[in-house]
Design a protein around this motif. Structure first.
Motif, PDB file in Angstrom:
ATOM      1  N   ALA A 123       0.542  -0.900   0.214  1.00  0.00           N
ATOM      2  CA  ALA A 123      -0.243   0.436   0.068  1.00  0.00           C
ATOM      3  C   ALA A 123       0.643   1.251   0.329  1.00  0.00           C
ATOM      4  CB  ALA A 123      -1.045   0.259   0.925  1.00  0.00           C
ATOM      5  N   ILE A 124       1.902   0.670   0.885  1.00  0.00           N
ATOM      6  CA  ILE A 124       2.832   2.523   0.921  1.00  0.00           C
ATOM      7  C   ILE A 124       3.195   2.129  -0.905  1.00  0.00           C
ATOM      8  CG2 ILE A 124       5.182   3.708   1.778  1.00  0.00           C
ATOM      9  CD1 ILE A 124       4.296   1.128   4.212  1.00  0.00           C
ATOM     10  N   GLY A 125       3.548   1.625  -0.980  1.00  0.00           N
ATOM     11  CA  GLY A 125       4.172   1.396  -3.243  1.00  0.00           C
ATOM     12  C   GLY A 125       3.508   1.970  -4.069  1.00  0.00           C
ATOM     13  N   VAL A 126       2.117   1.731  -3.466  1.00  0.00           N
ATOM     14  CA  VAL A 126       0.910   2.648  -4.731  1.00  0.00           C
ATOM     15  C   VAL A 126       0.720   4.130  -4.919  1.00  0.00           C
ATOM     16  CG1 VAL A 126      -1.162   2.194  -4.894  1.00  0.00           C
ATOM     17  CG2 VAL A 126      -0.460   0.102  -4.342  1.00  0.00           C
ATOM     18  N   PRO A 127       0.380   4.836  -4.197  1.00  0.00           N
ATOM     19  CA  PRO A 127       0.216   6.206  -4.158  1.00  0.00           C
ATOM     20  C   PRO A 127       1.639   6.483  -5.149  1.00  0.00           C
ATOM     21  CG  PRO A 127       0.314   5.410  -2.208  1.00  0.00           C
ATOM     22  CD  PRO A 127       0.581   4.185  -2.537  1.00  0.00           C
ATOM     23  N   ILE A 128       3.166   6.226  -4.544  1.00  0.00           N
ATOM     24  CA  ILE A 128       4.079   6.632  -5.490  1.00  0.00           C
ATOM     25  C   ILE A 128       3.855   6.088  -7.198  1.00  0.00           C
ATOM     26  CG2 ILE A 128       6.536   6.304  -5.628  1.00  0.00           C
ATOM     27  CD1 ILE A 128       6.527   5.852  -2.030  1.00  0.00           C
ATOM     28  N   TRP A 129       3.624   5.343  -7.047  1.00  0.00           N
ATOM     29  CA  TRP A 129       3.852   4.598  -8.499  1.00  0.00           C
ATOM     30  C   TRP A 129       2.825   4.999  -8.775  1.00  0.00           C
ATOM     31  CZ3 TRP A 129      -0.405   1.834 -10.878  1.00  0.00           C
ATOM     32  CH2 TRP A 129      -0.046   1.708 -12.387  1.00  0.00           C
ATOM     33  N   LEU A 130       1.052   5.282  -8.047  1.00  0.00           N
ATOM     34  CA  LEU A 130       0.692   6.353  -9.455  1.00  0.00           C
ATOM     35  C   LEU A 130       1.161   7.738  -9.578  1.00  0.00           C
ATOM     36  CD1 LEU A 130      -2.872   5.358  -7.289  1.00  0.00           C
ATOM     37  CD2 LEU A 130      -2.002   4.657  -9.576  1.00  0.00           C
ATOM     38  N   ARG A 131       1.224   8.604  -8.721  1.00  0.00           N
ATOM     39  CA  ARG A 131       1.493   9.413  -9.188  1.00  0.00           C
ATOM     40  C   ARG A 131       2.850   9.264 -10.330  1.00  0.00           C
ATOM     41  NH1 ARG A 131       5.757  13.693  -5.101  1.00  0.00           N
ATOM     42  NH2 ARG A 131       5.623  15.422  -6.932  1.00  0.00           N
ATOM     43  N   ALA A 132       3.645   8.590 -10.276  1.00  0.00           N
ATOM     44  CA  ALA A 132       4.963   7.968 -11.235  1.00  0.00           C
ATOM     45  C   ALA A 132       4.110   8.322 -12.829  1.00  0.00           C
ATOM     46  CB  ALA A 132       5.441   7.338 -11.017  1.00  0.00           C
ATOM     47  N   ALA A 133       2.968   7.224 -12.738  1.00  0.00           N
ATOM     48  CA  ALA A 133       2.468   7.144 -13.838  1.00  0.00           C
ATOM     49  C   ALA A 133       1.194   8.639 -14.583  1.00  0.00           C
ATOM     50  CB  ALA A 133       0.313   6.415 -13.504  1.00  0.00           C
ATOM     51  N   SER A 134       0.676   9.078 -13.600  1.00  0.00           N
ATOM     52  CA  SER A 134      -0.251  10.518 -13.503  1.00  0.00           C
ATOM     53  C   SER A 134       0.860  11.487 -14.198  1.00  0.00           C
ATOM     54  CB  SER A 134      -0.882  10.944 -12.227  1.00  0.00           C
ATOM     55  OG  SER A 134       0.009  11.342 -11.336  1.00  0.00           O
ATOM     56  N   GLU A 135       1.752  11.710 -14.070  1.00  0.00           N
ATOM     57  CA  GLU A 135       2.872  12.573 -13.884  1.00  0.00           C
ATOM     58  C   GLU A 135       3.727  11.949 -15.632  1.00  0.00           C
ATOM     59  OE1 GLU A 135       5.864  13.214 -11.350  1.00  0.00           O
ATOM     60  OE2 GLU A 135       4.502  14.853 -10.481  1.00  0.00           O
ATOM     61  N   LEU A 136       3.405  11.460 -16.034  1.00  0.00           N
ATOM     62  CA  LEU A 136       3.782  11.004 -17.374  1.00  0.00           C
ATOM     63  C   LEU A 136       3.166  11.463 -18.682  1.00  0.00           C
ATOM     64  CD1 LEU A 136       3.925   7.031 -17.454  1.00  0.00           C
ATOM     65  CD2 LEU A 136       5.190   8.175 -17.660  1.00  0.00           C
ATOM     66  N   PRO A 137       3.801  12.326 -18.922  1.00  0.00           N
ATOM     67  CA  PRO A 137       3.122  12.668 -20.468  1.00  0.00           C
ATOM     68  C   PRO A 137       2.610  12.086 -21.280  1.00  0.00           C
ATOM     69  CG  PRO A 137       6.186  13.275 -19.996  1.00  0.00           C
ATOM     70  CD  PRO A 137       5.258  11.893 -19.113  1.00  0.00           C
ATOM     71  N   PRO A 138       1.926  12.800 -22.003  1.00  0.00           N
ATOM     72  CA  PRO A 138       0.823  12.109 -22.408  1.00  0.00           C
ATOM     73  C   PRO A 138       0.896  11.110 -24.049  1.00  0.00           C
ATOM     74  CG  PRO A 138       0.308  14.319 -22.103  1.00  0.00           C
ATOM     75  CD  PRO A 138       1.396  14.202 -21.644  1.00  0.00           C
ATOM     76  N   ASP A 139       2.482  11.871 -24.201  1.00  0.00           N
ATOM     77  CA  ASP A 139       2.718  10.978 -25.556  1.00  0.00           C
ATOM     78  C   ASP A 139       3.933   9.665 -25.109  1.00  0.00           C
ATOM     79  OD1 ASP A 139       5.168  12.727 -24.463  1.00  0.00           O
ATOM     80  OD2 ASP A 139       5.162  13.136 -27.111  1.00  0.00           O
ATOM     81  N   THR A 140       3.747   9.152 -24.311  1.00  0.00           N
ATOM     82  CA  THR A 140       5.250   8.413 -23.118  1.00  0.00           C
ATOM     83  C   THR A 140       4.923   7.431 -24.260  1.00  0.00           C
ATOM     84  OG1 THR A 140       5.596   9.480 -21.129  1.00  0.00           O
ATOM     85  CG2 THR A 140       6.428   7.620 -21.449  1.00  0.00           C
ATOM     86  N   THR A 141       5.628   6.837 -24.609  1.00  0.00           N
ATOM     87  CA  THR A 141       5.169   4.779 -25.343  1.00  0.00           C
ATOM     88  C   THR A 141       6.494   4.694 -24.821  1.00  0.00           C
ATOM     89  OG1 THR A 141       5.804   6.281 -27.264  1.00  0.00           O
ATOM     90  CG2 THR A 141       3.726   5.915 -27.178  1.00  0.00           C
ATOM     91  N   GLY A 142       6.639   3.280 -25.723  1.00  0.00           N
ATOM     92  CA  GLY A 142       8.238   2.026 -25.672  1.00  0.00           C
ATOM     93  C   GLY A 142       8.352   1.585 -24.427  1.00  0.00           C
ATOM     94  N   LEU A 143       9.255   1.637 -24.309  1.00  0.00           N
ATOM     95  CA  LEU A 143       9.778   1.020 -22.886  1.00  0.00           C
ATOM     96  C   LEU A 143       9.985   1.745 -21.646  1.00  0.00           C
ATOM     97  CD1 LEU A 143      12.217  -0.992 -21.334  1.00  0.00           C
ATOM     98  CD2 LEU A 143      13.886   0.648 -21.752  1.00  0.00           C
ATOM     99  N   PRO A 144       9.907   3.127 -21.312  1.00  0.00           N
ATOM    100  CA  PRO A 144       8.959   3.947 -20.346  1.00  0.00           C
ATOM    101  C   PRO A 144       7.991   3.521 -19.568  1.00  0.00           C
ATOM    102  CG  PRO A 144      10.695   5.018 -21.230  1.00  0.00           C
ATOM    103  CD  PRO A 144      10.140   4.056 -21.969  1.00  0.00           C
ATOM    104  N   LEU A 145       7.497   3.462 -20.957  1.00  0.00           N
ATOM    105  CA  LEU A 145       5.395   2.769 -20.594  1.00  0.00           C
ATOM    106  C   LEU A 145       5.343   1.418 -20.491  1.00  0.00           C
ATOM    107  CD1 LEU A 145       2.427   3.267 -20.122  1.00  0.00           C
ATOM    108  CD2 LEU A 145       2.646   3.366 -22.689  1.00  0.00           C
ATOM    109  N   GLY A 146       5.896   0.665 -20.706  1.00  0.00           N
ATOM    110  CA  GLY A 146       6.053  -1.094 -20.621  1.00  0.00           C
ATOM    111  C   GLY A 146       7.133  -0.906 -19.014  1.00  0.00           C
TER     112      GLY A 146
END
Length: 397
Positions: free
Chosen positions: A26-49
């Motif tokens: 549960a501690i890691g989930v908010p950090i992961w969600l924040r990283a996902a929400s701050e991704l640029p809309p056009d992010t593809t490839g390795l970072p998204l995978g």
């Protein structure tokens, strides 16, 4: 041999393991969600995978490794801290491993691992591209050390509490063992006391009965009147032995707070001498005791004379016996029982072997010394010296 297995810790049940792992996830989930929400809309490839697949898989691997953290705390903590630099979801696992290590009272190792744990935060932040402005510099610098410091402090506090509880438990177990040992010692002392009382009360009477019965069996030429006297002595002695046995059992069953029953003293010595003469012993008793000795001293002197006359009747039938009691306050009390050796041979009662041992214990408890040995001219001497302190109003003029 595993050097980490010696870190003792209370065992955990399935639910206790489960909620800790859920808390780490549960501690890691908010950090992961924040990283996902701050991704640029056009992010593809390795970072998204990596965000969708690699990050969660590493986090699951760290959670699985935490199942062995109590057996290998240092190895698991080091592995999880290093692996968590590549997974935002594994941040909670790293904190749990670090806190678990601190709870094992390995504060130095926990502080050493806290450094790479704090340093991994910027590395984890650079895993993914971000849109917008980054966090303020002061927050980036202060927040990770604060969180890691809190985790290490809480882990150390939990470890200290466990150590305190373990120490209290060991002290309680030690106290229980000591109490059991004292109870066993008390039971043994009580058994010895009962055996000593039984011997003191019964040995003398039973010896008299046995000797009188032995005379009847050995002497077939006795007149009817003497046979009647011996038979009456056997009956009286048996009755007295039963009465004294009831008295002893009553004393042993009585409440410790109840009054002490009457105890033998030097006043009962003439009765002992009369019983010995009834066995055929020629007893001469000389008593030179001005005043009245203390109760324990008088009782011990009585038991010495009783044991000496009993042994003389068993081992030296028909002998001459000299009983001497002398002393005064401040000078001590001296008791001696000496016999001249057996005048005739008869089959006496068997010896228990415990009379003199119990007597030596009695004399030692009274603070005196006991001596017994055969005499070169024949016979046996039993003697003791007992302390007789001067009390107020006593003493030699």
């Amino acid at each position: 041999m595993n050097t980490e297995a010696g870190d003792a810790a209370p065992p955990l049940g399935p639910w206790q393991h489960a909620w800790r792992l859920l808390a780490a996830a549960a501690i890691g989930v908010p950090i992961w969600l924040r990283a996902a929400s701050e991704l640029p809309p056009d992010t593809t490839g390795l970072p998204l995978g990596w965000l969708l697949v690699g990050d969660p898989l590493l986090a699951l691997a760290c959670l699985a490794a935490l199942l062995w953290r109590r057996r290998f705390p240092l190895t698991v903590a080091t592995t999880v801290v290093v692996v968590s630099t590549a997974s935002t979801l594994a941040s909670g696992s790293a904190l749990l491993a670090l806190g678990s290590l601190a709870a094992r009272r390995r504060l130095a190792a926990a502080l050493l691992l806290a450094v790479p744990c704090v340093a991994s935060v910027p590395l984890t932040y650079t895993l993914y591209p971000h849109r917008g402005e980054s966090d303020p510099l002061w927050l980036t610098i202060a927040f990770p050390p604060l969180i890691v410091g809190i985790v290490v402090a809480v882990g150390a506090a939990v470890g200290a509490r466990r150590e305190e509880l373990r120490s209290l438990r060991e002290r309680a177990e030690s106290a229980e063992r000591e109490q059991a040992a004292r109870a066993a010692e008390t039971r043994m002392a009580e058994r010895h006391r009962i055996a000593r009382e039984m011997h003191d009360v019964l040995a003398h009477r039973v010896s008299l009965v046995a000797m009188q019965a032995g005379v009847l069996g050995h002497r077939t030429d006795l007149p009817a009147e003497q046979i009647a006297v011996l038979a009456r002595g056997i009956a009286d002695g048996s009755h007295q032995a039963l009465e004294e046995l009831r008295d002893v059992l009553g004393v042993l069953r009585a409440s410790p707070d109840g009054p002490e029953p009457p105890q033998p003293s030097l006043d009962g010595v003439p009765a002992l001498v009369d019983d010995a003469r009834a066995l055929g012993l020629d007893v001469t008793c000389t008593t030179t005791v001005p005043g009245k000795p203390p109760g324990l001293v008088a009782r011990t002197a009585y038991r010495i004379i009783q044991e000496g006359l009993t042994n003389a009747g068993k081992h030296a039938p028909g002998a001459r016996v000299w009983v001497t009691v002398e002393g005064a306050a401040g000078d001590g009390l001296r008791v001696t029982v000496r016999d001249s050796g057996a005048a005739r041979t008869t089959g006496g009662p068997p010896a228990s072997g415990f009379g003199l041992l119990g007597l030596a214990e009695r004399v030692a408890l009274a603070g005196g010394t006991l001596d017994h040995h055969p005499v070169a001219e024949g016979g046996f001497v039993l003697g003791a010296r007992l302390p007789w302190p001067v009390r107020a109003g006593e003493g030699n003029a």
